[in-house]
Design a protein around this motif. Sequence first.
Motif, PDB file in Angstrom:
ATOM      1  N   GLU A 312     -18.360  -0.440 -66.466  1.00 21.20           N
ATOM      2  CA  GLU A 312     -18.033   0.639 -67.606  1.00 21.20           C
ATOM      3  C   GLU A 312     -18.628   1.984 -67.433  1.00 21.20           C
ATOM      4  O   GLU A 312     -18.035   2.883 -67.357  1.00 21.20           O
ATOM      5  CB  GLU A 312     -18.240  -0.108 -68.803  1.00 21.20           C
ATOM      6  N   TRP A 313     -19.948   1.870 -67.125  1.00 20.96           N
ATOM      7  CA  TRP A 313     -20.749   3.229 -66.787  1.00 20.96           C
ATOM      8  C   TRP A 313     -20.490   3.763 -65.542  1.00 20.96           C
ATOM      9  O   TRP A 313     -20.185   5.137 -65.656  1.00 20.96           O
ATOM     10  CB  TRP A 313     -22.147   2.606 -66.746  1.00 20.96           C
ATOM     11  N   THR A 314     -20.093   3.155 -64.490  1.00 19.19           N
ATOM     12  CA  THR A 314     -19.397   3.685 -63.528  1.00 19.19           C
ATOM     13  C   THR A 314     -18.058   4.409 -63.524  1.00 19.19           C
ATOM     14  O   THR A 314     -17.798   5.463 -63.094  1.00 19.19           O
ATOM     15  CB  THR A 314     -19.521   2.724 -62.039  1.00 19.19           C
ATOM     16  N   ARG A 315     -17.466   3.743 -64.406  1.00 20.71           N
ATOM     17  CA  ARG A 315     -15.999   4.104 -64.818  1.00 20.71           C
ATOM     18  C   ARG A 315     -16.056   5.498 -65.471  1.00 20.71           C
ATOM     19  O   ARG A 315     -15.399   6.413 -65.244  1.00 20.71           O
ATOM     20  CB  ARG A 315     -15.250   3.160 -65.455  1.00 20.71           C
ATOM     21  N   LYS A 316     -17.236   5.631 -66.436  1.00 21.36           N
ATOM     22  CA  LYS A 316     -17.565   6.772 -67.057  1.00 21.36           C
ATOM     23  C   LYS A 316     -17.467   8.048 -66.222  1.00 21.36           C
ATOM     24  O   LYS A 316     -17.336   9.056 -66.457  1.00 21.36           O
ATOM     25  CB  LYS A 316     -18.657   6.537 -68.219  1.00 21.36           C
ATOM     26  N   LEU A 317     -18.504   7.568 -65.150  1.00 25.90           N
ATOM     27  CA  LEU A 317     -18.713   8.641 -64.134  1.00 25.90           C
ATOM     28  C   LEU A 317     -17.359   9.457 -63.592  1.00 25.90           C
ATOM     29  O   LEU A 317     -17.171  10.471 -63.396  1.00 25.90           O
ATOM     30  CB  LEU A 317     -19.662   8.396 -63.128  1.00 25.90           C
ATOM     31  N   PHE A 318     -16.673   8.507 -63.135  1.00 23.67           N
ATOM     32  CA  PHE A 318     -15.425   8.976 -62.629  1.00 23.67           C
ATOM     33  C   PHE A 318     -14.746   9.528 -63.601  1.00 23.67           C
ATOM     34  O   PHE A 318     -13.919  10.806 -63.194  1.00 23.67           O
ATOM     35  CB  PHE A 318     -14.609   7.554 -61.952  1.00 23.67           C
ATOM     36  N   ALA A 319     -14.488   9.091 -64.817  1.00 14.34           N
ATOM     37  CA  ALA A 319     -13.645   9.641 -65.895  1.00 14.34           C
ATOM     38  C   ALA A 319     -14.291  11.199 -66.163  1.00 14.34           C
ATOM     39  O   ALA A 319     -13.235  11.884 -66.646  1.00 14.34           O
ATOM     40  CB  ALA A 319     -13.664   8.633 -67.017  1.00 14.34           C
ATOM     41  N   ALA A 320     -15.336  11.332 -66.062  1.00  8.04           N
ATOM     42  CA  ALA A 320     -15.854  12.556 -66.516  1.00  8.04           C
ATOM     43  C   ALA A 320     -15.669  13.731 -65.385  1.00  8.04           C
ATOM     44  O   ALA A 320     -15.941  14.922 -65.676  1.00  8.04           O
ATOM     45  CB  ALA A 320     -17.553  12.319 -66.677  1.00  8.04           C
ATOM     46  N   GLY A 321     -15.252  13.361 -64.172  1.00  6.92           N
ATOM     47  CA  GLY A 321     -15.039  14.015 -63.052  1.00  6.92           C
ATOM     48  C   GLY A 321     -16.349  14.583 -62.519  1.00  6.92           C
ATOM     49  O   GLY A 321     -16.312  15.481 -61.704  1.00  6.92           O
ATOM     50  N   VAL A 322     -17.368  13.644 -62.357  1.00 13.36           N
ATOM     51  CA  VAL A 322     -18.478  14.159 -61.906  1.00 13.36           C
ATOM     52  C   VAL A 322     -18.830  13.674 -60.475  1.00 13.36           C
ATOM     53  O   VAL A 322     -19.703  13.995 -59.832  1.00 13.36           O
ATOM     54  CB  VAL A 322     -19.891  13.851 -62.675  1.00 13.36           C
ATOM     55  N   VAL A 323     -17.816  12.761 -60.102  1.00 10.52           N
ATOM     56  CA  VAL A 323     -17.877  12.279 -58.842  1.00 10.52           C
ATOM     57  C   VAL A 323     -17.025  12.869 -57.639  1.00 10.52           C
ATOM     58  O   VAL A 323     -15.737  13.300 -57.968  1.00 10.52           O
ATOM     59  CB  VAL A 323     -17.301  10.638 -58.742  1.00 10.52           C
ATOM     60  N   HIS A 324     -17.761  13.121 -56.489  1.00  8.05           N
ATOM     61  CA  HIS A 324     -16.922  13.870 -55.502  1.00  8.05           C
ATOM     62  C   HIS A 324     -15.775  13.258 -55.031  1.00  8.05           C
ATOM     63  O   HIS A 324     -15.687  11.814 -55.080  1.00  8.05           O
ATOM     64  CB  HIS A 324     -17.972  14.053 -54.257  1.00  8.05           C
ATOM     65  N   PRO A 325     -14.647  14.109 -54.970  1.00  8.73           N
ATOM     66  CA  PRO A 325     -13.327  13.523 -54.642  1.00  8.73           C
ATOM     67  C   PRO A 325     -13.226  12.408 -53.596  1.00  8.73           C
ATOM     68  O   PRO A 325     -12.535  11.573 -53.563  1.00  8.73           O
ATOM     69  CB  PRO A 325     -12.412  14.724 -54.457  1.00  8.73           C
ATOM     70  N   ASP A 326     -14.254  12.552 -52.663  1.00  8.42           N
ATOM     71  CA  ASP A 326     -14.279  11.952 -51.422  1.00  8.42           C
ATOM     72  C   ASP A 326     -14.381  10.412 -51.873  1.00  8.42           C
ATOM     73  O   ASP A 326     -14.051   9.567 -51.241  1.00  8.42           O
ATOM     74  CB  ASP A 326     -15.316  12.221 -50.369  1.00  8.42           C
ATOM     75  N   ALA A 327     -15.323  10.230 -52.803  1.00  2.03           N
ATOM     76  CA  ALA A 327     -15.446   8.827 -53.329  1.00  2.03           C
ATOM     77  C   ALA A 327     -14.192   8.043 -53.740  1.00  2.03           C
ATOM     78  O   ALA A 327     -14.320   6.736 -53.787  1.00  2.03           O
ATOM     79  CB  ALA A 327     -16.574   8.659 -54.406  1.00  2.03           C
ATOM     80  N   LEU A 328     -13.160   8.776 -54.168  1.00  2.00           N
ATOM     81  CA  LEU A 328     -11.944   8.357 -54.539  1.00  2.00           C
ATOM     82  C   LEU A 328     -11.123   7.269 -53.484  1.00  2.00           C
ATOM     83  O   LEU A 328     -10.444   6.383 -53.651  1.00  2.00           O
ATOM     84  CB  LEU A 328     -10.973   9.368 -55.295  1.00  2.00           C
ATOM     85  N   MET A 329     -11.519   7.692 -52.347  1.00  2.00           N
ATOM     86  CA  MET A 329     -10.948   7.062 -51.166  1.00  2.00           C
ATOM     87  C   MET A 329     -11.583   5.758 -50.860  1.00  2.00           C
ATOM     88  O   MET A 329     -11.225   4.836 -49.859  1.00  2.00           O
ATOM     89  CB  MET A 329     -11.300   7.988 -49.922  1.00  2.00           C
ATOM     90  N   GLY A 330     -12.843   5.501 -51.300  1.00  2.00           N
ATOM     91  CA  GLY A 330     -13.268   4.084 -51.385  1.00  2.00           C
ATOM     92  C   GLY A 330     -14.154   3.979 -50.221  1.00  2.00           C
ATOM     93  O   GLY A 330     -14.863   4.760 -49.626  1.00  2.00           O
ATOM     94  N   LYS A 331     -13.837   2.819 -49.428  1.00  2.00           N
ATOM     95  CA  LYS A 331     -14.406   2.288 -48.084  1.00  2.00           C
ATOM     96  C   LYS A 331     -13.883   3.372 -46.976  1.00  2.00           C
ATOM     97  O   LYS A 331     -14.862   3.490 -46.180  1.00  2.00           O
ATOM     98  CB  LYS A 331     -13.920   0.940 -47.774  1.00  2.00           C
ATOM     99  N   ASN A 332     -12.851   4.103 -47.188  1.00  2.00           N
ATOM    100  CA  ASN A 332     -12.576   5.031 -46.091  1.00  2.00           C
ATOM    101  C   ASN A 332     -12.824   6.335 -46.303  1.00  2.00           C
ATOM    102  O   ASN A 332     -12.760   7.275 -45.480  1.00  2.00           O
ATOM    103  CB  ASN A 332     -10.806   5.113 -45.990  1.00  2.00           C
ATOM    104  N   ALA A 333     -13.692   6.439 -47.283  1.00  2.00           N
ATOM    105  CA  ALA A 333     -14.631   7.941 -47.406  1.00  2.00           C
ATOM    106  C   ALA A 333     -15.388   8.315 -46.157  1.00  2.00           C
ATOM    107  O   ALA A 333     -15.904   7.494 -45.337  1.00  2.00           O
ATOM    108  CB  ALA A 333     -15.635   8.055 -48.621  1.00  2.00           C
ATOM    109  N   PRO A 334     -15.369   9.708 -45.688  1.00  2.00           N
ATOM    110  CA  PRO A 334     -16.113  10.106 -44.714  1.00  2.00           C
ATOM    111  C   PRO A 334     -17.619   9.933 -44.731  1.00  2.00           C
ATOM    112  O   PRO A 334     -18.103   9.501 -45.845  1.00  2.00           O
ATOM    113  CB  PRO A 334     -15.633  11.439 -44.576  1.00  2.00           C
ATOM    114  N   ASP A 335     -18.282   9.986 -43.729  1.00  2.00           N
ATOM    115  CA  ASP A 335     -19.615  10.108 -43.405  1.00  2.00           C
ATOM    116  C   ASP A 335     -20.380  11.199 -44.471  1.00  2.00           C
ATOM    117  O   ASP A 335     -19.639  12.174 -44.673  1.00  2.00           O
ATOM    118  CB  ASP A 335     -20.233  10.642 -42.451  1.00  2.00           C
TER     119      ASP A 335
END
Length: 563
Positions: A312-335
């Motif tokens: 739930e806490w990790t979800r809040k970070l994504f929902a708040a827009g504070v996570v870099h867009p690359d992280a939305l890609m999950g495992k396929n995120a670049p270096d």
Amino acid sequence: MTPNAASASSGPSRRSFLASTAVATAAVAGGMPLLAACGGADSGSREGTTSGKDAKKILPAYVASNVVTPDIPAKNGSPIGFTSKLDLTTLKTSVPKKLGKGGKVTIMSPFWGSPPKQDNPYYKGMNDLIGVDVVWQNQDGNTYDQKLGAVLASSDVPDVVVVPSWNMGGKIPSAIISKFADLGPYLSGDAVKEYPNLAAIPTDAWQRCIIGGKLRGLPMPQSYVTGIVPLYRKDIFDKEGYEVPRTADEFLALAKEITNAKAKRWACLDMKWTAWQMFGVLSGSEKPLGWNLVDGKMINRIETEEYLEALEWTRKLFAAGVVHPDALMGKNAPDPGPKFAAGEFLIYSNNISQWWSRTAEQATQNPEFKIWGMDVHGHDGGDPTVWAEQPAGIFAYVNKKASEAVIRDVLAVANVTAAPYGTKEYMMTNYGVEGTHYTVKDGVPIKTTAGNNQVMNAYVMVASPAATLAHPDFPEVTKAQVEWQQRMGAFTKKSSFFGQMITEPARYTNLSNDFEQLEDDITRGRKKISDMQQAVSDWKKKGGDQLRDWYKKLLDDNGSAAS
């Protein structure tokens, strides 16, 4: 390039154990008896009983090495640390005479990268130092599972086979019992003293090598303290006046303050691994570590309130827009390196080895750059509960058909590769031949092109010394890394199956396969917490409750290795 002999990892990826070009480092850990290895896939055979008195009869005696004194001693399960410059004229000798008798030993091992030719100067130099003709059968580490299964099913098994703990699935455990030798007569108790560097390997690491009631493996030790660190841009924090957060709420508030999407700056990447730590969630790096006995009942990590709270806490970070867009890609995120260096995000969770590697990358091109590690606090600001990882993760096994002469030659190899930092044997194992594979400038070893191409993940997989961190080019990083693990080690607890190598019955192999994807779907807002609660309910009905009973019986029969 500097040694990082066992930078305690707990595993974002299997290949993160290649955290340093100097030496392979185990990312997915391991620890003691293979309890379900005899009598079929569903067996919880007592042949694997290796806790308490039974283990003491099998384990090698521990004799600490006094050849080299570390600058920072181990504490609370941390690695040892070396911060001083390297002086090749004062290197110690830990193997005063060749123990090898000139025999030939074939070793099959996973390899990441392009294997060098057999007659290269590194292999020649090592074999001459040891007194053994080691012939490597390097296999692609990415497809090692298939090769391992085929070789162990055949009658043509090499003298030594390296098996990482993450390859311990299917029929591999029973094959290890049927195909590989009992090393107890050579290493148990005081017998190990014939090989002083092996005697200096911590007992925790040896416990993992007991399979089917016999000491069958040679370990690559690592610290059991988590190696997943919330890394951050200390230079920017200092410049902007940001304070390192001490609670989950403070982290979210700071993340919102940092983030300015129009200016291409976000606070962080996916912080799920840090969330597990902040909320005290049992380790997910290896299935047995996800179970723990609580008030007489066996509980899995996915059944706990802490698990849901961390999601739930990790979800809040994504929902708040504070996570870099690359992280939305999950495992396929670049270096993450380039964008972290560019300041596009300021915090990310990763292996402790990146503390040094990012520092080294940016040292000349970005002198202001400073990466550092945040201490983990409880989500409410109190002391955290951090769960131990396994104290070893890669093992070498000797063919049961090998003669005593071959076994002794294998142990001669291991006694050299397990030499401690600051010795001639360590430098040869991890750096190769001076002048050919590396040079030393201002007390810092620097690999040549030949060194980078030839001195790669090979001999260190036969056996390694106690977990060690050493970066003479950035001693302040070494000190910070070791001290971070010492502080976190003070809050580290060992769950019920710490130190044990356990293979679950085959019918449960895929039971938990979908949880990681579901975690990512929930944290990214595609699914709800209630979907996880439903998934856990389904998991129980599909076999989770039966698996719980299986683990409880295992614990009742064999006891815990955690102390």
